[in-house]
Design an enzyme around this catalytic site. Structure first.
Site, PDB file in Angstrom:
ATOM      1  N   GLN A 178      42.662  44.840  50.199  1.00  0.00           N
ATOM      2  CA  GLN A 178      41.282  45.201  49.873  1.00  0.00           C
ATOM      3  C   GLN A 178      40.800  46.394  50.706  1.00  0.00           C
ATOM      4  OE1 GLN A 178      39.717  42.697  47.619  1.00  0.00           O
ATOM      5  NE2 GLN A 178      38.344  44.395  47.196  1.00  0.00           N
TER       6      GLN A 178
ATOM      7  N   LYS B 278      42.071  49.471  48.863  1.00  0.00           N
ATOM      8  CA  LYS B 278      41.456  49.528  47.529  1.00  0.00           C
ATOM      9  C   LYS B 278      40.015  50.017  47.645  1.00  0.00           C
ATOM     10  CE  LYS B 278      42.129  45.861  45.191  1.00  0.00           C
ATOM     11  NZ  LYS B 278      42.145  44.594  44.448  1.00  0.00           N
TER      12      LYS B 278
ATOM     13  N   LYS C 241      38.307  39.155  52.519  1.00  0.00           N
ATOM     14  CA  LYS C 241      38.654  38.232  51.434  1.00  0.00           C
ATOM     15  C   LYS C 241      38.459  36.817  51.949  1.00  0.00           C
ATOM     16  CE  LYS C 241      40.288  38.156  47.182  1.00  0.00           C
ATOM     17  NZ  LYS C 241      40.140  39.106  46.067  1.00  0.00           N
TER      18      LYS C 241
ATOM     19  N   ASP D 274      36.751  35.909  42.433  1.00  0.00           N
ATOM     20  CA  ASP D 274      38.194  36.158  42.264  1.00  0.00           C
ATOM     21  C   ASP D 274      38.686  34.969  41.433  1.00  0.00           C
ATOM     22  OD1 ASP D 274      40.532  37.943  43.290  1.00  0.00           O
ATOM     23  OD2 ASP D 274      41.284  35.938  43.641  1.00  0.00           O
TER      24      ASP D 274
ATOM     25  N   SER E 136      31.125  46.284  41.925  1.00  0.00           N
ATOM     26  CA  SER E 136      30.400  45.477  42.903  1.00  0.00           C
ATOM     27  C   SER E 136      29.636  46.392  43.849  1.00  0.00           C
ATOM     28  CB  SER E 136      31.361  44.621  43.728  1.00  0.00           C
ATOM     29  OG  SER E 136      31.712  43.461  43.024  1.00  0.00           O
TER      30      SER E 136
HETATM   31  P1  NDP Z   1      40.358  33.947  36.648  1.00  0.00           P
HETATM   32  O1  NDP Z   1      40.248  32.716  37.452  1.00  0.00           O
HETATM   33  O2  NDP Z   1      39.246  34.354  35.764  1.00  0.00           O
HETATM   34  O3  NDP Z   1      41.690  33.885  35.742  1.00  0.00           O
HETATM   35  C1  NDP Z   1      42.941  33.729  36.319  1.00  0.00           C
HETATM   36  C2  NDP Z   1      43.967  33.642  35.210  1.00  0.00           C
HETATM   37  O4  NDP Z   1      45.262  33.716  35.780  1.00  0.00           O
HETATM   38  C3  NDP Z   1      43.904  32.338  34.452  1.00  0.00           C
HETATM   39  O5  NDP Z   1      44.333  32.534  33.145  1.00  0.00           O
HETATM   40  C4  NDP Z   1      44.892  31.467  35.231  1.00  0.00           C
HETATM   41  O6  NDP Z   1      45.449  30.416  34.483  1.00  0.00           O
HETATM   42  C5  NDP Z   1      45.960  32.475  35.570  1.00  0.00           C
HETATM   43  N1  NDP Z   1      46.624  32.068  36.811  1.00  0.00           N
HETATM   44  C6  NDP Z   1      46.061  31.875  38.027  1.00  0.00           C
HETATM   45  N2  NDP Z   1      46.959  31.458  38.915  1.00  0.00           N
HETATM   46  C7  NDP Z   1      48.125  31.380  38.250  1.00  0.00           C
HETATM   47  C8  NDP Z   1      49.439  31.012  38.610  1.00  0.00           C
HETATM   48  N3  NDP Z   1      49.733  30.641  39.864  1.00  0.00           N
HETATM   49  N4  NDP Z   1      50.398  31.060  37.646  1.00  0.00           N
HETATM   50  C9  NDP Z   1      50.105  31.433  36.379  1.00  0.00           C
HETATM   51  N5  NDP Z   1      48.878  31.785  35.965  1.00  0.00           N
HETATM   52  C10 NDP Z   1      47.908  31.761  36.883  1.00  0.00           C
HETATM   53  O7  NDP Z   1      40.717  35.117  37.699  1.00  0.00           O
HETATM   54  P2  NDP Z   1      40.572  36.681  37.532  1.00  0.00           P
HETATM   55  O8  NDP Z   1      40.840  37.088  36.138  1.00  0.00           O
HETATM   56  O9  NDP Z   1      39.314  37.078  38.192  1.00  0.00           O
HETATM   57  O10 NDP Z   1      41.757  37.196  38.492  1.00  0.00           O
HETATM   58  C11 NDP Z   1      43.071  37.440  38.022  1.00  0.00           C
HETATM   59  C12 NDP Z   1      43.793  38.367  38.991  1.00  0.00           C
HETATM   60  O11 NDP Z   1      43.054  39.597  39.107  1.00  0.00           O
HETATM   61  C13 NDP Z   1      43.919  37.847  40.420  1.00  0.00           C
HETATM   62  O12 NDP Z   1      45.112  38.338  40.979  1.00  0.00           O
HETATM   63  C14 NDP Z   1      42.744  38.501  41.141  1.00  0.00           C
HETATM   64  O13 NDP Z   1      42.948  38.599  42.532  1.00  0.00           O
HETATM   65  C15 NDP Z   1      42.758  39.869  40.477  1.00  0.00           C
HETATM   66  N6  NDP Z   1      41.524  40.623  40.576  1.00  0.00           N
HETATM   67  C16 NDP Z   1      40.339  40.117  40.101  1.00  0.00           C
HETATM   68  C17 NDP Z   1      39.192  40.870  40.196  1.00  0.00           C
HETATM   69  C18 NDP Z   1      37.906  40.410  39.587  1.00  0.00           C
HETATM   70  O14 NDP Z   1      36.972  41.211  39.547  1.00  0.00           O
HETATM   71  N7  NDP Z   1      37.792  39.185  39.079  1.00  0.00           N
HETATM   72  C19 NDP Z   1      39.182  42.167  40.860  1.00  0.00           C
HETATM   73  C20 NDP Z   1      40.483  42.646  41.254  1.00  0.00           C
HETATM   74  C21 NDP Z   1      41.593  41.870  41.127  1.00  0.00           C
HETATM   75  P3  NDP Z   1      45.013  28.903  34.812  1.00  0.00           P
HETATM   76  O15 NDP Z   1      43.629  28.777  34.241  1.00  0.00           O
HETATM   77  O16 NDP Z   1      46.020  28.061  34.132  1.00  0.00           O
HETATM   78  O17 NDP Z   1      45.038  28.757  36.308  1.00  0.00           O
END
Ligand code: NDP
Length: 448
Positions: free
Chosen positions: A113, A116, A128, A168, A380
């Site tokens: 972070q 970034k 974080k 997140d 943000s």
């Molecule tokens: P969400 O909780 O909205 O969604 C996460 C998604 O990833 C779900 O579909 C989840 O499935 C899947 N997932 C999570 N853990 C695992 C795992 N161990 N194996 C397989 N699938 C998994 O999170 P976000 O969309 O916000 O975040 C997704 C990624 O993006 C993360 O790496 C986060 O750090 C990164 N990110 C997010 C930002 C944001 O603004 N939200 C900013 C920058 C990066 P399930 O429901 O089955 O767990």
């Protein structure tokens, strides 16, 4: 001493001080390995021991989070906040609620972070936090009680000029709302202490869309360097949460066809494309009913790959948007064999080092997470500005600012890669451009 030896020494100290935290080691190694030419050019960074300082969080908080479930049983989780680096501004970075959360995962995320946030050009330090709490299967009331307990400790460490957390994995609008409510109650203050707030009480338009949209804007810049566009490109996307959803929406808008989504149970493959109507179903399924992606396959009669990730499906562009290390060497080889020409990382550190080696070796377009997914934290930052000015910008204004920031981030990475002798290597470019700004600020601020 040679830069390589210095870097090796810093890395060995990280291994010693942070035993077993493999994701943190991985994130540190990737950045350090890019910095050799920077240290050669800037002996002042070595003298001021910038590397030794930057790998050590300024502050690490770990606390008990007790709460009561709906049956009246007491549950205990662990809460964390890593305030990593404040050279460029207040600590800024998301909170993750997921059973796999531990110190090593959050340190890797907090470390990433720093760079970034530096790339966004906005005044934000890196941090974080989160908890090993699993929101899956919990009632809204249970989630609220957990969030209130979590904030009852965290509130004393954060503030609009100190540390501004966001969402997140597992932390979306619902959780941010509960935590903001508790912060306000404890402090008796209505301030922009969290981002990702709802629109009617201080949130920013486009924040929910920002990470996904930003990642696609970044990828569009990458394509342009090869005279290409998204028109007609087949894209695979993993995850089905916040980032994945808006990646698909923007891909559709730019004329690409997104054909997959996944969750931790499996992948759906829709060769006709996940159009706006189907995406609306996904949003309702995931954000309101909180169901599994398999329901998409049942509803639209498409293939469901149980327990599989999307990387075996032929595509032009891949957008890993779920979690860390979700693309391994084998996956990368399969993607390349099937003609994939671009990987843009919506998730944080979704590719293993071996997978990245494959991308770099074959010289495909590779957009590393700390650059490609910076649109979320950038927006943000825009939410913080709007809060501080007590005003709000229109959807078009925020989207335009986001788009320009992503173009600028791409340019910084591209230029730094050229300047340091690795043209086209955006991973190296992102690490260097992100690092130099923080290192210079640390030099200016003395030994702190
Ligand atoms: P969400 O909780 O909205 O969604 C996460 C998604 O990833 C779900 O579909 C989840 O499935 C899947 N997932 C999570 N853990 C695992 C795992 N161990 N194996 C397989 N699938 C998994 O999170 P976000 O969309 O916000 O975040 C997704 C990624 O993006 C993360 O790496 C986060 O750090 C990164 N990110 C997010 C930002 C944001 O603004 N939200 C900013 C920058 C990066 P399930 O429901 O089955 O767990």
């Amino acid at each position: 001493m040679a830069a390589k030896t210095i870097i090796q020494g810093v890395y060995e100290e990280v291994l010693k001080r942070n035993p077993g935290e493999v994701e943190f080691h991985q994130a540190v190694k990737e950045v350090l390995d890019s910095l050799e030419p920077v240290l050669d050019k800037h002996p002042e960074y070595v003298e001021a021991r910038i590397l030794d300082r930057i790998v050590e969080p300024e502050r690490q908080l770990m606390f008990r989070v007790p709460w009561q479930d709906d049956k009246g049983n007491i549950q205990v989780n662990r809460g964390f906040r890593f305030e990593f680096n404040s050279a460029l501004g207040p600590y800024k970075g998301g909170l993750r609620f997921h059973p796999t959360v531990n110190a090593g995962i959050l340190k890797f995320l907090g470390f990433e972070q720093i760079f970034k946030n530096s790339l966004t050009t906005l005044p934000m330090g890196g941090g974080k936090g989160g908890s090993d709490f699993d929101p899956k299967g919990k009632s809204d009331n249970e989630v609220m009680r957990f969030c209130q307990s979590f904030m009852t400790e965290l509130f004393r460490h954060i503030g609009p000029n100190t540390d501004v957390p966001a969402g997140d994995i597992g932390v979306g609008g619902r959780e941010i709302g509960f935590m903001f409510g508790q912060y306000k109650r404890l402090r008796n203050e209505f301030t922009g202490v969290l981002t990702g707030k709802a629109l009617n009480w201080g949130g920013s338009l486009i924040r929910p869309e920002a990470t996904g949209y930003g990642c696609v804007y970044f990828a569009e810049e990458m394509l342009k360097t090869r005279g290409e566009s998204f028109k007609g490109k087949i894209c695979t996307v993993s995850g089905s949460g916040n980032v994945a959803q808006y990646t698909v929406e923007k891909l559709n808008q730019l004329g690409a066809k997104a054909v997959t989504l996944s969750d931790s149970n499996g992948t759906i493959h829709d060769p006709n494309g996940i159009d706006a109507e189907k995406l609306a179903f996904v949003l309702e399924l995931k954000n309101i009913r909180r169901g599994r992606i398999k329901e998409y396959a049942d509803k639209y009669k498409v293939q469901y790959l149980d327990g599989k990730r999307p990387w075996g499906i032929k595509c032009d562009c891949a957008f890993p948007s779920a979690t860390q290390n979700e693309v391994n060497e084998e996956d990368a080889k399969t993607l390349l064999k099937n003609g994939c020409m671009l990987v843009a990382e919506g998730a944080n550190m979704p590719s293993t080092p071996e997978a990245i080696e494959q991308y770099l070796e074959k010289k495909i377009l590779y957009g590393p997470a700390k650059a490609a997914n910076a649109g979320g934290v950038a927006t943000s930052g825009l939410e913080m500005s709007q809060n501080a000015m007590m005003m709000s910008w229109s959807r078009e204004e925020v989207d335009k600012k986001l788009h320009n920031i992503m173009i600028a981030i791409h340019k910084q990475c591209f230029d730094a890669a050229e300047e340091y002798g690795e043209p086209g290597n955006l991973m190296m470019g992102a690490n260097i451009a992100g690092f130099v700004k923080v290192a210079d600020a640390m030099l200016d601020q003395g030994v702190v």
